[in-house]
Enzyme design. Structure first.
Site, mmCIF file in Angstrom:
data_model
loop_
_atom_site.group_PDB
_atom_site.id
_atom_site.type_symbol
_atom_site.label_atom_id
_atom_site.label_comp_id
_atom_site.label_asym_id
_atom_site.label_seq_id
_atom_site.Cartn_x
_atom_site.Cartn_y
_atom_site.Cartn_z
ATOM 1 N N LYS A 1 34.717 15.623 -13.186
ATOM 2 C CA LYS A 1 33.839 15.781 -14.342
ATOM 3 C C LYS A 1 34.611 15.707 -15.646
ATOM 4 O O LYS A 1 34.170 15.129 -16.623
ATOM 5 C CB LYS A 1 33.069 17.106 -14.219
ATOM 6 C CG LYS A 1 32.075 17.355 -15.351
ATOM 7 C CD LYS A 1 30.940 16.345 -15.326
ATOM 8 C CE LYS A 1 30.045 16.410 -16.538
ATOM 9 N NZ LYS A 1 29.363 15.122 -16.779
ATOM 10 N N CYS B 1 0.871 -1.184 0.000
ATOM 11 C CA CYS B 1 0.000 0.000 0.000
ATOM 12 C C CYS B 1 0.902 1.227 0.000
ATOM 13 O O CYS B 1 2.124 1.104 0.100
ATOM 14 C CB CYS B 1 -0.861 0.034 1.249
ATOM 15 S SG CYS B 1 -1.901 -1.414 1.437
ATOM 16 N N ARG C 1 1.539 1.316 -5.997
ATOM 17 C CA ARG C 1 1.606 0.428 -4.835
ATOM 18 C C ARG C 1 0.267 -0.244 -4.534
ATOM 19 O O ARG C 1 0.165 -1.079 -3.644
ATOM 20 C CB ARG C 1 2.086 1.209 -3.607
ATOM 21 C CG ARG C 1 3.423 1.895 -3.810
ATOM 22 C CD ARG C 1 3.823 2.672 -2.585
ATOM 23 N NE ARG C 1 4.207 1.802 -1.498
ATOM 24 C CZ ARG C 1 5.424 1.339 -1.269
ATOM 25 N NH1 ARG C 1 6.412 1.691 -2.065
ATOM 26 N NH2 ARG C 1 5.677 0.552 -0.252
ATOM 27 N N ASN D 1 0.824 0.743 5.828
ATOM 28 C CA ASN D 1 1.304 -0.130 4.749
ATOM 29 C C ASN D 1 2.049 -1.275 5.412
ATOM 30 O O ASN D 1 2.993 -1.039 6.158
ATOM 31 C CB ASN D 1 2.250 0.663 3.834
ATOM 32 C CG ASN D 1 3.045 -0.247 2.913
ATOM 33 O OD1 ASN D 1 2.561 -1.285 2.498
ATOM 34 N ND2 ASN D 1 4.273 0.142 2.596
ATOM 35 N N GLY D 2 1.606 -2.500 5.187
ATOM 36 C CA GLY D 2 2.267 -3.659 5.796
ATOM 37 C C GLY D 2 1.242 -4.649 6.304
ATOM 38 O O GLY D 2 0.068 -4.580 5.938
ATOM 39 N N GLU E 1 26.424 0.771 -20.029
ATOM 40 C CA GLU E 1 26.218 2.109 -19.480
ATOM 41 C C GLU E 1 25.468 2.026 -18.141
ATOM 42 O O GLU E 1 25.805 2.747 -17.191
ATOM 43 C CB GLU E 1 25.446 2.969 -20.504
ATOM 44 C CG GLU E 1 25.057 4.354 -20.036
ATOM 45 C CD GLU E 1 26.225 5.254 -19.655
ATOM 46 O OE1 GLU E 1 27.382 4.906 -19.886
ATOM 47 O OE2 GLU E 1 25.946 6.326 -19.076
ATOM 48 N N TRP F 1 -3.648 -1.924 -1.407
ATOM 49 C CA TRP F 1 -3.603 -3.203 -2.103
ATOM 50 C C TRP F 1 -4.007 -4.207 -1.034
ATOM 51 O O TRP F 1 -3.275 -4.445 -0.069
ATOM 52 C CB TRP F 1 -2.189 -3.469 -2.615
ATOM 53 C CG TRP F 1 -2.097 -4.704 -3.445
ATOM 54 C CD1 TRP F 1 -2.477 -4.838 -4.752
ATOM 55 C CD2 TRP F 1 -1.601 -5.986 -3.034
ATOM 56 N NE1 TRP F 1 -2.262 -6.123 -5.173
ATOM 57 C CE2 TRP F 1 -1.721 -6.854 -4.146
ATOM 58 C CE3 TRP F 1 -1.087 -6.496 -1.846
ATOM 59 C CZ2 TRP F 1 -1.346 -8.184 -4.095
ATOM 60 C CZ3 TRP F 1 -0.707 -7.823 -1.797
ATOM 61 C CH2 TRP F 1 -0.838 -8.653 -2.912
ATOM 62 N N LYS G 1 26.950 3.416 -14.588
ATOM 63 C CA LYS G 1 26.250 4.403 -13.753
ATOM 64 C C LYS G 1 26.092 3.883 -12.327
ATOM 65 O O LYS G 1 26.300 4.621 -11.371
ATOM 66 C CB LYS G 1 24.843 4.731 -14.301
ATOM 67 C CG LYS G 1 24.754 5.605 -15.531
ATOM 68 C CD LYS G 1 25.160 7.035 -15.318
ATOM 69 C CE LYS G 1 26.594 7.231 -15.721
ATOM 70 N NZ LYS G 1 26.830 7.682 -17.076
ATOM 71 N N HIS H 1 29.991 -18.486 -21.111
ATOM 72 C CA HIS H 1 31.430 -18.656 -21.334
ATOM 73 C C HIS H 1 32.260 -18.210 -20.129
ATOM 74 O O HIS H 1 33.444 -17.933 -20.265
ATOM 75 C CB HIS H 1 31.852 -17.895 -22.599
ATOM 76 C CG HIS H 1 31.128 -18.386 -23.814
ATOM 77 N ND1 HIS H 1 31.340 -19.627 -24.354
ATOM 78 C CD2 HIS H 1 30.143 -17.814 -24.549
ATOM 79 C CE1 HIS H 1 30.533 -19.800 -25.389
ATOM 80 N NE2 HIS H 1 29.792 -18.714 -25.519
HETATM 81 C C1 F6R Z 1 30.577 8.476 -16.672
HETATM 82 C C2 F6R Z 1 31.279 9.615 -17.220
HETATM 83 C C3 F6R Z 1 32.606 9.400 -17.812
HETATM 84 C C4 F6R Z 1 32.809 10.280 -19.044
HETATM 85 C C5 F6R Z 1 34.264 10.159 -19.553
HETATM 86 C C6 F6R Z 1 34.455 10.957 -20.819
HETATM 87 O O1 F6R Z 1 29.334 8.848 -16.175
HETATM 88 O O2 F6R Z 1 30.801 10.732 -17.184
HETATM 89 O O3 F6R Z 1 32.822 8.042 -18.114
HETATM 90 O O4 F6R Z 1 31.912 9.889 -20.031
HETATM 91 O O5 F6R Z 1 35.136 10.605 -18.564
HETATM 92 O O6 F6R Z 1 34.196 12.289 -20.605
HETATM 93 P P1 F6R Z 1 33.913 13.253 -21.816
HETATM 94 O O7 F6R Z 1 32.621 12.854 -22.424
HETATM 95 O O8 F6R Z 1 33.876 14.634 -21.214
HETATM 96 O O9 F6R Z 1 35.052 13.071 -22.772
#
Ligand code: F6R
Length: 591
Positions: free
Chosen positions: A586, A2, A27, A98-99, A463, A74, A467, A486
């Site tokens: 980044k 729920c 839910r 809920n439970g 991917e 539910w 992530k 394999h």
């Molecule tokens: C993963 C991520 C990194 C970038 C990689 C390349 O989430 O952000 O794997 O994709 O460092 O970075 P760019 O696209 O700036 O060359």
């Protein structure tokens, strides 16, 4: 399962409760109900079926009250009707639950002997009478502690009190419960998704804890009533949420809306000067190159290879005059990708790049630049840039395919038309979030997980695993499903979460067989497929998520969305900084 919600505010709460209940309908939708405190009385409205029915019952009734609770059911104990719908109330308190209370029969007998009269067939009603009984002699806090100690089973509770017009009590054992913080109002909800339209500041109760939520203050306690300090987590999935808009902006830049024609101007080479393509990138950008390889092969007669930039730059490459080298990079500054570009330039090769930052070094030094137009990406884990890279690669492939006469005019126009639907499809697929939130705990607690795909879904599996690794610091492996036998099948053990990406494309039957192989070895399978009229073979799976129905070419975009959300919620569950995962940067401008 729920769903519960509670809001205390300085303005009427009934419509906000209804909105949150709609988000909790995944839910359960056997019944829905709401209770508010109005002029010192508990006012309760309930109806069978979906929240829409409850909303209709409220049209002619002015449900006032600045504090209230709501529920979607539910059914477990008692048939799904209005009497058994929550909230359940006495004159003193009103409860949503809920439970399952496992010792409800015993408790009920005891309470009936004390003179309590029960209205419903639910296990929840014992909570109402227990707390009403304790409140006769004890303080609110002691009554809660004593009541919780009597309950066996699982619960998330929201309780309002006739004589306490400014507070809601929440409690949790087994079932999830979140607290949200607003300005001059605070909230309680089964998940943060139900609170998201009101706040991005959230705390989670641990098992055994309870809380007292007032509009300007929230206090948390353990089962003995000792104060507990809580971390406030900030939900910050802005860039994941932005994707329908960033895709729309990018499509606008490249597609002529009237003629459904792709506009790529100033392409510096004649079409017959290119006979093969090499796609180069790092990390997520490399995963977009892998997807593009599948599209290039499906839609053109060009030869295609992909390369991780850090490998390419040191290999003994055979540079070919008719090869187009495409560099994919969000930042346009990644050292390895730049070095690979530089090497190609020094060998006088044809170079093009797909970047987000158009003033970047990679953009400046490439012969041709295709921007992804997704706006600055701040989160270290790339999300909207990944979809942007895939989109521009796909657009380029369609254009080259048409110019090379690999694709006829009708198919070309149809595919560009389909593309215009993509932002809407992504927007709808983002709604799978509510399901993902509740399963992320399994991934947070697991030793490791696997992401399996075939064909176009294989790079998406890579991917998804990337992530999850970078945001939640749990081990995750992306693998081509056909390769499991394999070697990696040895990793599968009882209860291991495995994501199987099985859209209804040409690989569907094959991957469903691979799925059965991991299920047979104890895997807990989350099947991600797309909506369709065909039945999916999904025996013995743990959970299923369906992305929107779309043409095969667009499915990789849609399959990515639940995986981004899974990584996000698993990290949130573990209390990690989603925008700034540990050990990463980044833009990787060093080798
Ligand atoms: C993963 C991520 C990194 C970038 C990689 C390349 O989430 O952000 O794997 O994709 O460092 O970075 P760019 O696209 O700036 O060359």
């Amino acid at each position: 399962m729920c769903g519960i919600i509670g809001i205390t505010s300085n303005k009427p709460v009934s419509s906000a409760i209804i909105n949150s209940l709609k988000k909790l309908e995944y839910r359960g939708y056997d019944s829905a109900g709401i209770a508010t405190l109005t002029k010192g009385f508990i006012n309760e409205i309930k109806s069978e079926g979906r929240v829409d029915n409850l909303e209709k019952s409220l049209i002619n009734i002015k449900m006032e009250g600045t504090i209230g609770i709501g529920h979607v059911r539910w059914a477990t104990h008692g048939i799904p009707n209005t009497v058994n719908a929550h909230p359940h109330s006495s004159e003193t308190v009103s409860v949503v639950h809920n439970g399952i209370i496992e010792n409800s029969t015993l408790l009920k007998k005891h309470l009936i002997n004390k003179g309590h009269k029960f209205k419903s067939q639910t296990d929840t009603e014992v909570i109402v009478h227990l707390i009403t009984e304790y409140l006769k002699k004890d303080s609110l806090k002691d009554s809660i502690i004593k009541m919780l100690k009597q309950l066996h089973g699982s619960f998330a509770l929201g309780i309002i009190f006739k004589d306490q017009p400014d507070l809601i009590v929440g409690a949790r054992r087994g079932s999830p419960l979140a607290v949200g913080y607003g300005s001059n109002e605070n909230y309680l909800g089964s998940d943060s998704y139900s609170l998201k339209s009101m706040t991005n500041k959230i705390s989670y109760l641990n098992d055994g804890e309870f809380c007292v939520v007032k509009k300007n203050q929230v206090e948390f306690f353990d089962e003995n009533g000792t104060r507990v300090n809580k971390k406030v987590l900030e939900l910050s999935s802005k860039e994941i949420e932005e994707q329908p808009i960033t895709l729309k902006n990018c499509i606008k830049e490249y597609i002529d809306n009237i003629n459904n024609e792709i506009n790529i101007y100033n392409f510096p080479w004649k079409i017959n000067e290119i006979s093969s393509v090499t796609l180069i990138g790092c990390g997520t950008a490399y995963n977009s190159c892998l997807i593009a390889k599948y599209w290039f092969e499906a839609l053109t007669s060009l030869d295609v290879t992909t390369d991780v930039a850090s490998e390419f730059r040191y290999r003994k490459n055979r540079f070919k005059k008719n090869n187009l080298y495409i560099f994919v990079s969000q930042s346009g500054e990644t050292a390895d990708t730049y070095a690979a570009l530089d090497l190609c330039n020094k060998n006088d090769m044809k170079t093009a790049c797909i970047v987000n930052v158009i003033e970047s070094s990679i953009a400046r030094d490439s012969n041709f630049v295709l921007p992804i137009h997704c706006g600055p990406e701040i989160g270290v884990a790339s999300t909207k840039a990944f979809l942007g890279q895939m989109l521009v690669l796909y657009i380029l492939i369609l254009k080259l395919s048409f110019l090379r006469k690999d694709l006829d005019k009708n198919s070309y126009i149809q595919k560009t038309k389909n593309l215009k639907e993509l932002p809407k499809l992504v927007e709808k697929t983002l709604l799978t979030e509510s399901q993902i939130q509740s399963i992320s705990k399994t991934f947070a607690d697991a030793k490791g997980s696997m992401f399996l795909g075939r064909g176009f879904s294989y790079p998406i599996a890579l991917e998804g695993a990337l992530k999850l690794k970078e945001l939640s610091y749990t081990h995750a492996e992306g693998y081509p499903a056909g390769e499991m036998k394999h070697g990696p099948l040895a990793l599968i053990e009882d209860g291991m979460p495995v994501i199987v990406l099985a859209p209804k494309d040409l690989y569907h039957k094959k991957i469903i067989s691979n799925m059965q192989e991991v299920i047979a070895r104890g895997a807990k399978v989350l099947l991600i497929t797309n909506k369709s009229t065909d039945e999916v073979i999904s025996e013995n799976i743990w959970e299923k998520i369906e992305v929107e129905k779309a043409s095969d070419d667009l499915l990789p975009f849609l399959l990515t969305i639940p995986l981004q959300k899974l990584a996000y919620y698993t990290a949130l569950e573990k209390g990690y900084d989603i925008d700034k995962p540990r050990n990463l940067a980044k833009s990787v401008t060093v080798e």
